[in-house]
Design a protein around this motif. Sequence first.
Motif, PDB file in Angstrom:
ATOM      1  N   GLY A  41      31.657  19.614  42.460  1.00 17.15           N
ATOM      2  CA  GLY A  41      32.290  19.915  43.737  1.00 17.15           C
ATOM      3  C   GLY A  41      32.844  21.323  43.827  1.00 17.15           C
ATOM      4  O   GLY A  41      33.534  21.664  44.792  1.00 17.15           O
ATOM      5  N   LYS A  42      32.499  22.164  42.838  1.00 11.41           N
ATOM      6  CA  LYS A  42      33.035  23.524  42.833  1.00 11.41           C
ATOM      7  C   LYS A  42      31.924  24.567  42.976  1.00 11.41           C
ATOM      8  O   LYS A  42      30.792  24.360  42.533  1.00 11.41           O
ATOM      9  N   ILE A  43      32.287  25.678  43.578  1.00 11.95           N
ATOM     10  CA  ILE A  43      31.470  26.886  43.572  1.00 11.95           C
ATOM     11  C   ILE A  43      32.179  27.879  42.676  1.00 11.95           C
ATOM     12  O   ILE A  43      33.350  28.183  42.897  1.00 11.95           O
ATOM     13  N   VAL A  44      31.488  28.364  41.653  1.00 14.95           N
ATOM     14  CA  VAL A  44      32.100  29.355  40.772  1.00 14.95           C
ATOM     15  C   VAL A  44      31.350  30.678  40.924  1.00 14.95           C
ATOM     16  O   VAL A  44      30.153  30.706  41.219  1.00 14.95           O
ATOM     17  N   PHE A  45      32.075  31.763  40.737  1.00 17.95           N
ATOM     18  CA  PHE A  45      31.525  33.103  40.893  1.00 17.95           C
ATOM     19  C   PHE A  45      31.338  33.744  39.529  1.00 17.95           C
ATOM     20  O   PHE A  45      32.195  33.609  38.647  1.00 17.95           O
ATOM     21  N   THR A  46      30.200  34.441  39.347  1.00 20.11           N
ATOM     22  CA  THR A  46      29.934  35.148  38.096  1.00 20.11           C
ATOM     23  C   THR A  46      29.326  36.506  38.408  1.00 20.11           C
ATOM     24  O   THR A  46      28.945  36.788  39.544  1.00 20.11           O
ATOM     25  N   GLY A  47      29.210  37.309  37.368  1.00 17.80           N
ATOM     26  CA  GLY A  47      28.546  38.601  37.493  1.00 17.80           C
ATOM     27  C   GLY A  47      27.049  38.438  37.370  1.00 17.80           C
ATOM     28  O   GLY A  47      26.477  37.417  37.751  1.00 17.80           O
ATOM     29  N   PHE A  60      33.372  32.818  34.380  1.00 17.06           N
ATOM     30  CA  PHE A  60      33.832  32.618  35.755  1.00 17.06           C
ATOM     31  C   PHE A  60      34.723  33.786  36.177  1.00 17.06           C
ATOM     32  O   PHE A  60      35.606  34.210  35.436  1.00 17.06           O
ATOM     33  N   LEU A  61      34.488  34.297  37.381  1.00 13.38           N
ATOM     34  CA  LEU A  61      35.300  35.382  37.919  1.00 13.38           C
ATOM     35  C   LEU A  61      36.397  34.821  38.820  1.00 13.38           C
ATOM     36  O   LEU A  61      36.163  33.882  39.586  1.00 13.38           O
ATOM     37  N   THR A  62      37.582  35.407  38.698  1.00 14.16           N
ATOM     38  CA  THR A  62      38.668  35.072  39.616  1.00 14.16           C
ATOM     39  C   THR A  62      38.900  36.190  40.621  1.00 14.16           C
ATOM     40  O   THR A  62      39.504  35.961  41.669  1.00 14.16           O
ATOM     41  N   ALA A 165      36.385  42.240  58.085  1.00 12.99           N
ATOM     42  CA  ALA A 165      37.549  41.572  57.489  1.00 12.99           C
ATOM     43  C   ALA A 165      37.931  42.192  56.152  1.00 12.99           C
ATOM     44  O   ALA A 165      39.108  42.199  55.778  1.00 12.99           O
ATOM     45  N   PHE A 166      36.949  42.727  55.431  1.00 14.00           N
ATOM     46  CA  PHE A 166      37.209  43.302  54.109  1.00 14.00           C
ATOM     47  C   PHE A 166      37.706  44.740  54.235  1.00 14.00           C
ATOM     48  O   PHE A 166      37.049  45.690  53.816  1.00 14.00           O
ATOM     49  N   THR A 167      38.861  44.906  54.823  1.00 15.94           N
ATOM     50  CA  THR A 167      39.490  46.221  54.861  1.00 15.94           C
ATOM     51  C   THR A 167      40.003  46.559  53.464  1.00 15.94           C
ATOM     52  O   THR A 167      40.051  45.699  52.574  1.00 15.94           O
ATOM     53  N   SER A 168      40.390  47.815  53.233  1.00 17.77           N
ATOM     54  CA  SER A 168      40.865  48.211  51.904  1.00 17.77           C
ATOM     55  C   SER A 168      42.072  47.371  51.506  1.00 17.77           C
ATOM     56  O   SER A 168      42.945  47.064  52.323  1.00 17.77           O
ATOM     57  N   GLY A 169      42.095  46.955  50.241  1.00 18.58           N
ATOM     58  CA  GLY A 169      43.170  46.105  49.734  1.00 18.58           C
ATOM     59  C   GLY A 169      42.610  44.819  49.153  1.00 18.58           C
ATOM     60  O   GLY A 169      41.431  44.742  48.804  1.00 18.58           O
ATOM     61  N   GLU A 170      43.455  43.792  49.036  1.00 17.28           N
ATOM     62  CA  GLU A 170      43.049  42.521  48.446  1.00 17.28           C
ATOM     63  C   GLU A 170      42.840  41.459  49.518  1.00 17.28           C
ATOM     64  O   GLU A 170      43.603  41.370  50.487  1.00 17.28           O
ATOM     65  N   HIS A 171      41.802  40.643  49.302  1.00 17.71           N
ATOM     66  CA  HIS A 171      41.489  39.563  50.241  1.00 17.71           C
ATOM     67  C   HIS A 171      41.076  38.321  49.461  1.00 17.71           C
ATOM     68  O   HIS A 171      40.592  38.420  48.323  1.00 17.71           O
ATOM     69  N   GLN A 172      41.247  37.170  50.072  1.00 22.36           N
ATOM     70  CA  GLN A 172      40.818  35.922  49.463  1.00 22.36           C
ATOM     71  C   GLN A 172      39.575  35.421  50.186  1.00 22.36           C
ATOM     72  O   GLN A 172      39.606  35.167  51.396  1.00 22.36           O
ATOM     73  N   LEU A 173      38.473  35.328  49.440  1.00 23.27           N
ATOM     74  CA  LEU A 173      37.224  34.800  49.979  1.00 23.27           C
ATOM     75  C   LEU A 173      37.088  33.340  49.583  1.00 23.27           C
ATOM     76  O   LEU A 173      37.291  32.985  48.418  1.00 23.27           O
ATOM     77  N   GLU A 194      33.188  23.779  47.074  1.00 23.07           N
ATOM     78  CA  GLU A 194      33.963  24.911  47.578  1.00 23.07           C
ATOM     79  C   GLU A 194      34.397  25.783  46.411  1.00 23.07           C
ATOM     80  O   GLU A 194      34.453  25.327  45.256  1.00 23.07           O
ATOM     81  N   GLY A 195      34.683  27.044  46.713  1.00 21.04           N
ATOM     82  CA  GLY A 195      35.146  27.961  45.687  1.00 21.04           C
ATOM     83  C   GLY A 195      35.843  29.145  46.308  1.00 21.04           C
ATOM     84  O   GLY A 195      35.590  29.494  47.466  1.00 21.04           O
ATOM     85  N   GLU A 196      36.733  29.786  45.545  1.00 16.55           N
ATOM     86  CA  GLU A 196      37.490  30.933  46.046  1.00 16.55           C
ATOM     87  C   GLU A 196      37.419  32.093  45.064  1.00 16.55           C
ATOM     88  O   GLU A 196      37.266  31.892  43.854  1.00 16.55           O
ATOM     89  N   LEU A 197      37.537  33.297  45.614  1.00 14.21           N
ATOM     90  CA  LEU A 197      37.478  34.511  44.812  1.00 14.21           C
ATOM     91  C   LEU A 197      38.341  35.583  45.464  1.00 14.21           C
ATOM     92  O   LEU A 197      38.289  35.775  46.683  1.00 14.21           O
ATOM     93  N   LYS A 198      39.120  36.276  44.648  1.00 10.37           N
ATOM     94  CA  LYS A 198      39.886  37.410  45.156  1.00 10.37           C
ATOM     95  C   LYS A 198      38.952  38.612  45.234  1.00 10.37           C
ATOM     96  O   LYS A 198      38.278  38.959  44.264  1.00 10.37           O
ATOM     97  N   ILE A 199      38.905  39.237  46.405  1.00 11.94           N
ATOM     98  CA  ILE A 199      38.078  40.420  46.626  1.00 11.94           C
ATOM     99  C   ILE A 199      38.980  41.639  46.725  1.00 11.94           C
ATOM    100  O   ILE A 199      39.913  41.670  47.529  1.00 11.94           O
ATOM    101  N   ARG A 200      38.711  42.635  45.907  1.00 15.47           N
ATOM    102  CA  ARG A 200      39.472  43.889  45.958  1.00 15.47           C
ATOM    103  C   ARG A 200      38.574  44.982  46.527  1.00 15.47           C
ATOM    104  O   ARG A 200      37.511  45.263  45.994  1.00 15.47           O
ATOM    105  N   VAL A 201      39.031  45.562  47.629  1.00 12.00           N
ATOM    106  CA  VAL A 201      38.248  46.579  48.318  1.00 12.00           C
ATOM    107  C   VAL A 201      38.929  47.933  48.117  1.00 12.00           C
ATOM    108  O   VAL A 201      40.061  48.126  48.577  1.00 12.00           O
ATOM    109  N   PRO A 202      38.271  48.854  47.417  1.00 12.12           N
ATOM    110  CA  PRO A 202      38.902  50.163  47.187  1.00 12.12           C
ATOM    111  C   PRO A 202      39.051  50.942  48.489  1.00 12.12           C
ATOM    112  O   PRO A 202      38.246  50.804  49.409  1.00 12.12           O
TER     113      PRO A 202
END
Length: 549
Positions: A41-47, A60-62, A165-173, A194-202
């Motif tokens: 039941g999870k979506i996990v993010f990887t490189g 797994f990426l956070t 939506a992905f302006t500079s800074g941190e976002h939760q996807l 479902e799965g979540e990932l913190k997105i950091r936009v320089p």
Amino acid sequence: MKKICLMISIMLLVVRTSIGQTPDLVKSDRIVSPLHIENIGKIVFTGTGKTIQDIKTSNFLTDFKFKDKEDLDIHVFLGNSLTNYLHLVAPQLSADELTKSGNYQFTFFVDQKMTYVENLHVGAGNLKSKNQKTTFRVPLISTTNEDSWGRFLWNRFLMHGGQEAFTSGEHQLKIEIRPYIKLDSLLVGNKIAEGELKIRVPKIKINEKLVRIQAIKPVQDWQISSTSIDTAKIEELNKKIVTQAYKDITSIVVLKNGELLIEEYFNGTNRNSLHDMRSVGKSFASTMMGMAIQEGYLKSEMQLLNEFYNLKSFQNYTPEKEQIALKDLLTMSSSFDGNDMDAGSPGNEENMYPTDNWVNFTLDLPIDQKKARAKTWDYFTAGVIILGDIIDQSVPSGLEKYADSHLFHPLGITHYKWQFTPQKVASTAGGLQLRSLDFAKYGQLYKNQGNWKGKQLLTQEWVAKSLFRQIAISENEYYGYLFWNKTYSVDHKDYEVYYSSGNGGNKIFIFKDQPFVIVITSTAYNKPYGHTQVDKIMQDYLIPALHTR
């Protein structure tokens, strides 16, 4: 060991119970991996580069930082196969009916706000994966351009709100997956992963000079308009182009009442740059045919192919070929078995380019009997090659010189570049390169109903036929003589436009009821965002900025 097996059995029973009591329709893969069981039941993010068999919890990426040359995958762990989930939604259907009518629905959230929902096309994924697989990997960002529907899904998400939506800074996807079935209506099942990932936009350093509206320098053939525009709106658009929120845009030119209102260049281009607008060049074939008819070198667009070719000398001859008119090729509604949108079509343009004779390739094609019985629109580049060949053999000195003397010279266009067929004929498939201001002249010619500086280069009748809605493509899209037609709706007002369109989002827009011509050039060739971002530019920025009310 017995305890582990018991735990697995209990967990699977819980999963199956949670998704409903309907018996499985097909036999899915057994769930035996402890990693899979732990993450059902999870979506996990990887490189990059990790297969579903290779990944470990440590992969797994956070969080993830947007930067060049960085891959992003998702791995989905399910409690059952897609077909069995679809069976819960529509238990009356067979496994074959389910896989032909349904797939996964992806929902993207950014900072708890739902941003994009897509019902994945039923053709994504093979039958085995739908019936059996309970895990799968999807590349979202691939530096090697891995061939996967996931990359295109991700790009569509970005172009439908994600990028903004992905302006500079941190976002939760957050991504959620559900099964869906499209019958008479859309049926959507419960969430299955479902799965979540913190997105950091320089933060991107912006040259404010590039954001400000570019001053228009005096230029021959154009008056500069003094009409006011919403400068803040245009500078907001410029900022999105400079920061690559809208990618690969190279120029924007706007005319109002035949005067130069906006002239913006990006990504290393300038006023003298030649732009390859790809299939925008097809519209020029329509123009040259109109001129050839006007001067009597051709009788009309109702002439049949058998007046120009001995069709019996080509392969796959049938009497239906004798009935194909030039108009059918102009409206892309001929009965040739050719469709550029279908990779398996015999007449797909990618099958034509490697051959040594594009005319023979086209005339050798079989007939599609369904299209022979009822005209159907299919995008068909090879048919436009035939039009170019007919013009070339009908006008004095051939198509290239005829276009120069009858179109380019009267418009004051001196700097341009054709591509050519293997037979050394100027290619009407596309690829004609002009400067942005010269493409604008072409658009203004049609806005003027064929008149340029008092001289009627094209008859009003031909312009009207070319821009008329000759054939419907979809609910809001039509096709004329190698021109498109659709309507934008902005602030409850409709704006109908005729337009030429080329790969990558290249456009010449001619407004029907407003005094505007807009040229947008781009190098987003074969990118899924090419056309979508141009629609957003028109809808959200250019039309609102022009004070069209």
